[in-house]
Write a protein that holds these residues in place. Structure first.
Motif, PDB file in Angstrom:
ATOM      1  N   UNK A 117      18.283  -7.917  -0.790  1.00 22.25           N
ATOM      2  CA  UNK A 117      17.330  -8.901  -1.237  1.00 22.25           C
ATOM      3  C   UNK A 117      15.797  -8.146  -1.158  1.00 22.25           C
ATOM      4  N   UNK A 118      14.942  -8.612  -2.008  1.00 21.72           N
ATOM      5  CA  UNK A 118      13.637  -8.027  -2.187  1.00 21.72           C
ATOM      6  C   UNK A 118      12.480  -9.112  -2.351  1.00 21.72           C
ATOM      7  N   UNK A 119      11.544  -9.051  -1.783  1.00 15.83           N
ATOM      8  CA  UNK A 119      10.339  -9.793  -1.901  1.00 15.83           C
ATOM      9  C   UNK A 119       9.296  -8.927  -2.304  1.00 15.83           C
ATOM     10  N   UNK A 120       8.850  -9.200  -3.784  1.00 15.72           N
ATOM     11  CA  UNK A 120       8.063  -8.345  -4.304  1.00 15.72           C
ATOM     12  C   UNK A 120       6.673  -8.915  -4.691  1.00 15.72           C
ATOM     13  N   UNK A 121       5.758  -8.298  -4.332  1.00 15.51           N
ATOM     14  CA  UNK A 121       4.368  -8.846  -4.788  1.00 15.51           C
ATOM     15  C   UNK A 121       4.003  -8.477  -6.258  1.00 15.51           C
ATOM     16  N   UNK A 122       3.774  -9.518  -6.811  1.00 14.92           N
ATOM     17  CA  UNK A 122       3.454  -9.205  -8.189  1.00 14.92           C
ATOM     18  C   UNK A 122       2.252  -8.244  -8.433  1.00 14.92           C
ATOM     19  N   UNK A 123       1.092  -8.741  -7.688  1.00 14.67           N
ATOM     20  CA  UNK A 123       0.000  -8.046  -7.840  1.00 14.67           C
ATOM     21  C   UNK A 123      -0.183  -6.620  -7.259  1.00 14.67           C
ATOM     22  N   UNK A 124       0.547  -6.223  -6.298  1.00 20.22           N
ATOM     23  CA  UNK A 124       0.323  -4.791  -5.853  1.00 20.22           C
ATOM     24  C   UNK A 124       1.780  -4.162  -6.124  1.00 20.22           C
ATOM     25  N   UNK A 125       3.048  -4.624  -6.372  1.00 26.22           N
ATOM     26  CA  UNK A 125       3.893  -3.886  -6.480  1.00 26.22           C
ATOM     27  C   UNK A 125       4.820  -3.584  -5.356  1.00 26.22           C
ATOM     28  N   UNK A 126       4.161  -3.983  -4.362  1.00 28.58           N
ATOM     29  CA  UNK A 126       4.900  -3.677  -2.874  1.00 28.58           C
ATOM     30  C   UNK A 126       6.138  -4.452  -2.966  1.00 28.58           C
ATOM     31  N   UNK A 127       7.393  -3.838  -2.330  1.00 31.54           N
ATOM     32  CA  UNK A 127       8.610  -4.584  -2.184  1.00 31.54           C
ATOM     33  C   UNK A 127       8.961  -4.560  -0.750  1.00 31.54           C
ATOM     34  N   UNK A 128       9.666  -5.701  -0.121  1.00 32.52           N
ATOM     35  CA  UNK A 128      10.137  -5.645   1.108  1.00 32.52           C
ATOM     36  C   UNK A 128      11.624  -5.855   1.097  1.00 32.52           C
ATOM     37  N   UNK A 129      12.412  -5.004   1.237  1.00 32.76           N
ATOM     38  CA  UNK A 129      13.970  -4.870   1.096  1.00 32.76           C
ATOM     39  C   UNK A 129      14.488  -5.544   2.453  1.00 32.76           C
ATOM     40  N   UNK A 166      20.194 -18.352   2.768  1.00 28.48           N
ATOM     41  CA  UNK A 166      19.555 -18.609   4.128  1.00 28.48           C
ATOM     42  C   UNK A 166      18.378 -17.634   4.266  1.00 28.48           C
ATOM     43  N   UNK A 167      18.792 -16.413   3.966  1.00 33.81           N
ATOM     44  CA  UNK A 167      17.569 -15.440   4.236  1.00 33.81           C
ATOM     45  C   UNK A 167      16.289 -15.665   3.474  1.00 33.81           C
ATOM     46  N   UNK A 168      16.349 -15.890   2.125  1.00 32.83           N
ATOM     47  CA  UNK A 168      15.242 -16.364   1.446  1.00 32.83           C
ATOM     48  C   UNK A 168      14.550 -17.318   2.168  1.00 32.83           C
ATOM     49  N   UNK A 169      15.298 -18.408   2.481  1.00 30.97           N
ATOM     50  CA  UNK A 169      14.826 -19.771   2.935  1.00 30.97           C
ATOM     51  C   UNK A 169      14.208 -19.429   4.345  1.00 30.97           C
ATOM     52  N   UNK A 170      14.776 -18.526   5.157  1.00 35.82           N
ATOM     53  CA  UNK A 170      14.320 -18.154   6.426  1.00 35.82           C
ATOM     54  C   UNK A 170      12.646 -17.301   6.276  1.00 35.82           C
ATOM     55  N   UNK A 171      12.727 -16.411   5.285  1.00 37.50           N
ATOM     56  CA  UNK A 171      11.592 -15.560   5.083  1.00 37.50           C
ATOM     57  C   UNK A 171      10.526 -16.408   4.580  1.00 37.50           C
ATOM     58  N   UNK A 172      10.958 -17.414   3.790  1.00 41.62           N
ATOM     59  CA  UNK A 172       9.896 -18.230   3.213  1.00 41.62           C
ATOM     60  C   UNK A 172       9.190 -19.180   4.165  1.00 41.62           C
ATOM     61  N   UNK A 173       9.885 -19.575   5.123  1.00 43.18           N
ATOM     62  CA  UNK A 173       9.435 -20.548   6.015  1.00 43.18           C
ATOM     63  C   UNK A 173       8.895 -19.711   6.876  1.00 43.18           C
ATOM     64  N   UNK A 174       8.902 -18.568   7.471  1.00 40.89           N
ATOM     65  CA  UNK A 174       8.221 -17.910   8.377  1.00 40.89           C
ATOM     66  C   UNK A 174       6.917 -17.365   7.930  1.00 40.89           C
ATOM     67  N   UNK A 177      -0.085 -16.035  -1.941  1.00 45.87           N
ATOM     68  CA  UNK A 177       0.575 -17.022  -1.663  1.00 45.87           C
ATOM     69  C   UNK A 177       2.118 -16.820  -2.285  1.00 45.87           C
ATOM     70  N   UNK A 178       2.785 -17.769  -2.429  1.00 43.21           N
ATOM     71  CA  UNK A 178       4.198 -17.829  -2.785  1.00 43.21           C
ATOM     72  C   UNK A 178       4.208 -17.662  -4.163  1.00 43.21           C
ATOM     73  N   UNK A 179       3.451 -18.026  -4.933  1.00 45.30           N
ATOM     74  CA  UNK A 179       3.319 -17.629  -6.626  1.00 45.30           C
ATOM     75  C   UNK A 179       3.262 -16.169  -6.794  1.00 45.30           C
ATOM     76  N   UNK A 180       2.655 -15.484  -5.883  1.00 38.49           N
ATOM     77  CA  UNK A 180       2.481 -14.048  -6.077  1.00 38.49           C
ATOM     78  C   UNK A 180       3.587 -13.278  -5.795  1.00 38.49           C
ATOM     79  N   UNK A 181       4.666 -13.857  -5.416  1.00 35.42           N
ATOM     80  CA  UNK A 181       5.796 -13.285  -5.049  1.00 35.42           C
ATOM     81  C   UNK A 181       7.303 -13.325  -5.844  1.00 35.42           C
ATOM     82  N   UNK A 182       8.042 -12.675  -6.023  1.00 39.88           N
ATOM     83  CA  UNK A 182       9.174 -12.616  -6.593  1.00 39.88           C
ATOM     84  C   UNK A 182      10.179 -12.641  -5.573  1.00 39.88           C
ATOM     85  N   UNK A 183      11.171 -13.124  -5.608  1.00 38.47           N
ATOM     86  CA  UNK A 183      12.538 -13.474  -4.685  1.00 38.47           C
ATOM     87  C   UNK A 183      13.567 -12.758  -5.652  1.00 38.47           C
TER      88      UNK A 183
END
Length: 114
Positions: free
Chosen positions: A23-35, A43-51, A70-76
């Motif tokens: 899975x990846x959480x990508x910041x739309x503005x900066x292009x950074x990805x967290x894998x 479950x992991x998307x839910x957990x990451x979002x909650x944290x 914010x959440x709108x700045x990220x793609x899951x």
């Protein structure tokens, strides 16, 4: 709930085939990805979002970007999937190898946790 229904639900849970993959959480503005290597994608998307929403995510860079955009700045995103053929098998090493391949393919990517 009667005992037979409860037993049926427990058996169904034991035999479920979770969606696994990278899975990846990508910041739309900066292009950074967290894998992350995930044994249960929803479950992991839910957990990451909650944290992140509660300010308790261990990845400080990701937390700072989340706070700023914010959440709108990220793609899951699910980058790669791994088929679960045996619910008792440990897919951890396979998922880690798959994540390492994804990390090597994207120079802006880093591990989301550990």
């Amino acid at each position: 709930m009667d005992k037979s229904r409860r037993k049926e639900l427990i058996e169904a849970y034991r035999n479920r085939r979770p969606e696994m993959g990278v899975i990846a959480l990508r910041c739309r503005e900066t292009g950074d990805s967290f894998l992350g290597a995930s044994r249960d994608v929803p479950a992991d998307f839910n957990s990451a979002r909650a944290k992140l929403e509660l300010g308790g995510h261990p990845n400080r860079q990701l937390s700072a970007l989340w706070e700023r955009y914010g959440e709108d700045g990220f793609d899951f995103v699910v980058l790669e999937t791994l088929e679960c053929e045996d619910p008792d098998k440990d897919y951890g090493p396979d998922l880690e190898a798959l994540r390492e391949l994804c990390l090597a393919a994207d120079p802006r990517a880093q591990k989301i946790w550990r």
